[in-house]
Design a protein around this motif. Structure first.
Motif, PDB file in Angstrom:
ATOM      1  N   LEU A 140      11.982   0.886   0.372  1.00  0.00           N
ATOM      2  CA  LEU A 140      11.420   1.636  -0.741  1.00  0.00           C
ATOM      3  C   LEU A 140      12.306   2.824  -1.078  1.00  0.00           C
ATOM      4  O   LEU A 140      12.918   3.427  -0.186  1.00  0.00           O
ATOM      5  N   PRO A 141      12.369   3.191  -2.356  1.00  0.00           N
ATOM      6  CA  PRO A 141      13.201   4.330  -2.736  1.00  0.00           C
ATOM      7  C   PRO A 141      12.574   5.645  -2.297  1.00  0.00           C
ATOM      8  O   PRO A 141      11.354   5.760  -2.146  1.00  0.00           O
ATOM      9  N   VAL A 142      13.409   6.647  -2.096  1.00  0.00           N
ATOM     10  CA  VAL A 142      12.925   7.985  -1.758  1.00  0.00           C
ATOM     11  C   VAL A 142      12.122   8.539  -2.929  1.00  0.00           C
ATOM     12  O   VAL A 142      12.512   8.397  -4.091  1.00  0.00           O
ATOM     13  N   THR A 143      10.969   9.132  -2.629  1.00  0.00           N
ATOM     14  CA  THR A 143      10.112   9.730  -3.654  1.00  0.00           C
ATOM     15  C   THR A 143      10.066  11.240  -3.436  1.00  0.00           C
ATOM     16  O   THR A 143       9.558  11.714  -2.424  1.00  0.00           O
ATOM     17  N   ALA A 202       5.273   5.085   9.276  1.00  0.00           N
ATOM     18  CA  ALA A 202       6.690   5.401   9.445  1.00  0.00           C
ATOM     19  C   ALA A 202       7.438   5.262   8.128  1.00  0.00           C
ATOM     20  O   ALA A 202       8.282   6.099   7.787  1.00  0.00           O
ATOM     21  N   THR A 203       7.121   4.222   7.367  1.00  0.00           N
ATOM     22  CA  THR A 203       7.779   4.021   6.073  1.00  0.00           C
ATOM     23  C   THR A 203       7.446   5.149   5.109  1.00  0.00           C
ATOM     24  O   THR A 203       8.328   5.693   4.431  1.00  0.00           O
ATOM     25  N   LEU A 204       6.163   5.520   5.052  1.00  0.00           N
ATOM     26  CA  LEU A 204       5.742   6.584   4.146  1.00  0.00           C
ATOM     27  C   LEU A 204       6.429   7.896   4.483  1.00  0.00           C
ATOM     28  O   LEU A 204       6.986   8.574   3.602  1.00  0.00           O
ATOM     29  N   MET A 205       6.404   8.291   5.752  1.00  0.00           N
ATOM     30  CA  MET A 205       6.981   9.575   6.138  1.00  0.00           C
ATOM     31  C   MET A 205       8.494   9.590   5.967  1.00  0.00           C
ATOM     32  O   MET A 205       9.097  10.653   5.798  1.00  0.00           O
ATOM     33  N   ASP A 206       9.108   8.428   5.986  1.00  0.00           N
ATOM     34  CA  ASP A 206      10.557   8.356   5.825  1.00  0.00           C
ATOM     35  C   ASP A 206      10.987   8.567   4.384  1.00  0.00           C
ATOM     36  O   ASP A 206      12.018   9.198   4.120  1.00  0.00           O
ATOM     37  N   VAL A 207      10.195   8.068   3.431  1.00  0.00           N
ATOM     38  CA  VAL A 207      10.622   8.110   2.022  1.00  0.00           C
ATOM     39  C   VAL A 207       9.950   9.219   1.220  1.00  0.00           C
ATOM     40  O   VAL A 207      10.410   9.554   0.125  1.00  0.00           O
ATOM     41  N   LEU A 208       8.849   9.793   1.735  1.00  0.00           N
ATOM     42  CA  LEU A 208       8.156  10.858   1.013  1.00  0.00           C
ATOM     43  C   LEU A 208       8.840  12.195   1.298  1.00  0.00           C
ATOM     44  O   LEU A 208       8.871  12.658   2.443  1.00  0.00           O
ATOM     45  N   ARG A 209       9.373  12.822   0.275  1.00  0.00           N
ATOM     46  CA  ARG A 209      10.100  14.084   0.444  1.00  0.00           C
ATOM     47  C   ARG A 209       9.332  15.213  -0.229  1.00  0.00           C
ATOM     48  O   ARG A 209       8.964  15.113  -1.403  1.00  0.00           O
ATOM     49  N   PRO A 264       0.807  -1.222   0.000  1.00  0.00           N
ATOM     50  CA  PRO A 264       0.000   0.000   0.000  1.00  0.00           C
ATOM     51  C   PRO A 264       0.841   1.273   0.000  1.00  0.00           C
ATOM     52  O   PRO A 264       0.429   2.278  -0.581  1.00  0.00           O
ATOM     53  N   VAL A 265       2.010   1.267   0.640  1.00  0.00           N
ATOM     54  CA  VAL A 265       2.867   2.451   0.619  1.00  0.00           C
ATOM     55  C   VAL A 265       3.433   2.657  -0.774  1.00  0.00           C
ATOM     56  O   VAL A 265       3.420   3.766  -1.322  1.00  0.00           O
ATOM     57  N   GLU A 266       3.910   1.593  -1.372  1.00  0.00           N
ATOM     58  CA  GLU A 266       4.475   1.689  -2.725  1.00  0.00           C
ATOM     59  C   GLU A 266       3.414   2.119  -3.735  1.00  0.00           C
ATOM     60  O   GLU A 266       3.693   2.917  -4.642  1.00  0.00           O
ATOM     61  N   ASP A 267       2.182   1.620  -3.570  1.00  0.00           N
ATOM     62  CA  ASP A 267       1.097   2.007  -4.486  1.00  0.00           C
ATOM     63  C   ASP A 267       0.858   3.514  -4.428  1.00  0.00           C
ATOM     64  O   ASP A 267       0.669   4.166  -5.462  1.00  0.00           O
ATOM     65  N   LEU A 268       0.867   4.073  -3.222  1.00  0.00           N
ATOM     66  CA  LEU A 268       0.641   5.502  -3.064  1.00  0.00           C
ATOM     67  C   LEU A 268       1.786   6.301  -3.683  1.00  0.00           C
ATOM     68  O   LEU A 268       1.561   7.319  -4.350  1.00  0.00           O
ATOM     69  N   LEU A 269       2.997   5.859  -3.461  1.00  0.00           N
ATOM     70  CA  LEU A 269       4.155   6.564  -4.017  1.00  0.00           C
ATOM     71  C   LEU A 269       4.153   6.518  -5.544  1.00  0.00           C
ATOM     72  O   LEU A 269       4.508   7.508  -6.208  1.00  0.00           O
ATOM     73  N   LYS A 270       3.736   5.410  -6.116  1.00  0.00           N
ATOM     74  CA  LYS A 270       3.639   5.310  -7.578  1.00  0.00           C
ATOM     75  C   LYS A 270       2.637   6.315  -8.122  1.00  0.00           C
ATOM     76  O   LYS A 270       2.858   6.935  -9.175  1.00  0.00           O
ATOM     77  N   LEU A 271       1.521   6.473  -7.416  1.00  0.00           N
ATOM     78  CA  LEU A 271       0.518   7.448  -7.840  1.00  0.00           C
ATOM     79  C   LEU A 271       1.091   8.861  -7.803  1.00  0.00           C
ATOM     80  O   LEU A 271       0.916   9.640  -8.745  1.00  0.00           O
ATOM     81  N   LEU A 272       1.774   9.207  -6.720  1.00  0.00           N
ATOM     82  CA  LEU A 272       2.337  10.553  -6.601  1.00  0.00           C
ATOM     83  C   LEU A 272       3.366  10.834  -7.687  1.00  0.00           C
ATOM     84  O   LEU A 272       3.465  11.966  -8.178  1.00  0.00           O
ATOM     85  N   ARG A 273       4.104   9.829  -8.062  1.00  0.00           N
ATOM     86  CA  ARG A 273       5.107  10.030  -9.125  1.00  0.00           C
ATOM     87  C   ARG A 273       4.452  10.306 -10.469  1.00  0.00           C
ATOM     88  O   ARG A 273       5.067  10.897 -11.358  1.00  0.00           O
ATOM     89  N   LYS A 274       3.205   9.895 -10.618  1.00  0.00           N
ATOM     90  CA  LYS A 274       2.485  10.145 -11.872  1.00  0.00           C
ATOM     91  C   LYS A 274       1.761  11.498 -11.864  1.00  0.00           C
ATOM     92  O   LYS A 274       1.111  11.857 -12.851  1.00  0.00           O
ATOM     93  N   LEU A 275       1.855  12.224 -10.750  1.00  0.00           N
ATOM     94  CA  LEU A 275       1.201  13.523 -10.626  1.00  0.00           C
ATOM     95  C   LEU A 275       2.266  14.575 -10.289  1.00  0.00           C
ATOM     96  O   LEU A 275       2.357  15.045  -9.148  1.00  0.00           O
ATOM     97  N   PRO A 276       3.065  14.973 -11.258  1.00  0.00           N
ATOM     98  CA  PRO A 276       4.241  15.811 -10.982  1.00  0.00           C
ATOM     99  C   PRO A 276       3.925  17.237 -10.573  1.00  0.00           C
ATOM    100  O   PRO A 276       4.807  17.936 -10.077  1.00  0.00           O
ATOM    101  N   ASN A 277       2.669  17.700 -10.780  1.00  0.00           N
ATOM    102  CA  ASN A 277       2.341  19.097 -10.491  1.00  0.00           C
ATOM    103  C   ASN A 277       1.343  19.266  -9.353  1.00  0.00           C
ATOM    104  O   ASN A 277       0.745  20.337  -9.202  1.00  0.00           O
TER     105      ASN A 277
END
Length: 260
Positions: free
Chosen positions: A54-57, A85-92, A21-34
């Motif tokens: 997970l990689p930093v997003t 914790a995982t989400l807040m760590d990798v979401l920049r 679920p964390v990776e799914d959310l990060l993938k969505l954010l990467r598709k919405l650059p603005n």
């Protein structure tokens, strides 16, 4: 990529039985650059995170982030293995200016033992540390923070015991000019339990100028003094120019002025 979308409001369940679920959310954010205005209504964020790193997003366009955590299980919140914790760590969000937090919890019981209240306070303090990772605390663009700790359903008539406390990491707020706090328990600004050199406050870097207490229904003059004393302890109280105490039923204007 969907470059035309600037506002994203999403209800996301982190209890993903067949996916990450964390990776799914990060993938969505990467598709919405603005996306500049991001609201996340997170459910089951206390679920254990996958062991996979997970990689930093990077989301450099986000300027406003509203994180809502309704029906949060403070009594059983786990350690750093949670999805949150995982989400807040990798979401920049290096351009973040406005950060709003809502934590909703069930009513407490006056029958809770002292040790149960202390455990609740420790769990809430751990959650606060997760909500302010080092990379976010070090961001230089933040202008405002709203921290709301409220009841999701109904509010008890009796005040909480003094052993229930909201500890907010001191380093998380000193870089923000305006901070608004709504809480049904006493509020203290404190060092992190595992504070290291990255979290050490450097004298002269304090940006906090406005502090607001809005709708702190059980706050008394003694509670307000505890908060003020914690700011004095860190040496930043004299830098604050504007204090608001509003909709706090148990504090009169004269009492607030005496403390401030």
């Amino acid at each position: 990529p969907l470059s035309s979308i600037s506002t994203l409001v999403i209800i996301h369940d982190f209890d993903g039985a067949f996916s990450s679920p964390v990776e799914d959310l990060l993938k969505l954010l990467r598709k919405l650059p603005n996306v500049s205005d991001f609201t996340l209504d997170g459910h089951s964020v206390d679920e254990p995170s996958d062991s996979e790193t997970l990689p930093v997003t990077d989301c450099p366009s986000i300027k406003s982030f509203q994180l809502r955590l309704p029906d949060f299980p403070l009594d059983v919140f786990p350690s750093n293995t949670s999805c949150l914790a995982t989400l807040m760590d990798v979401l920049r969000m290096p351009s973040l200016e406005e950060y709003s937090i809502y934590i909703g919890t069930a009513r407490y019981s006056r029958r809770d033992t002292e040790s149960e209240c202390v455990k609740w306070t420790q769990s809430l303090g751990h959650l606060s540390s997760i909500l302010f990772p080092t990379h976010l605390a070090n961001s230089t663009h933040k202008r405002s923070l709203a921290y709301n700790l409220l009841f999701d359903k109904y509010q008890p008539d009796e005040a909480p015991p003094d052993s229930r406390v909201l500890n907010i990491p001191f380093d998380a707020i000193v870089g923000i000019p305006s901070v608004t706090i709504t809480s049904f328990v006493r509020v203290l600004l404190s060092h992190r339990a595992n504070e290291d050199l990255h979290h050490t406050f450097v004298t002269g870097h304090n940006q906090l100028r406005e502090l607001k207490f809005i709708g702190c229904d059980y706050m008394t003059p003694v509670d307000l003094r505890y908060t003020v004393d914690s700011l004095k302890l860190h040496g930043v109280w004299s830098d604050i120019k504007h204090v608001v105490v509003k909709y706090c039923a148990h504090i009169t204007r004269e009492e607030a002025m005496n403390v401030i």
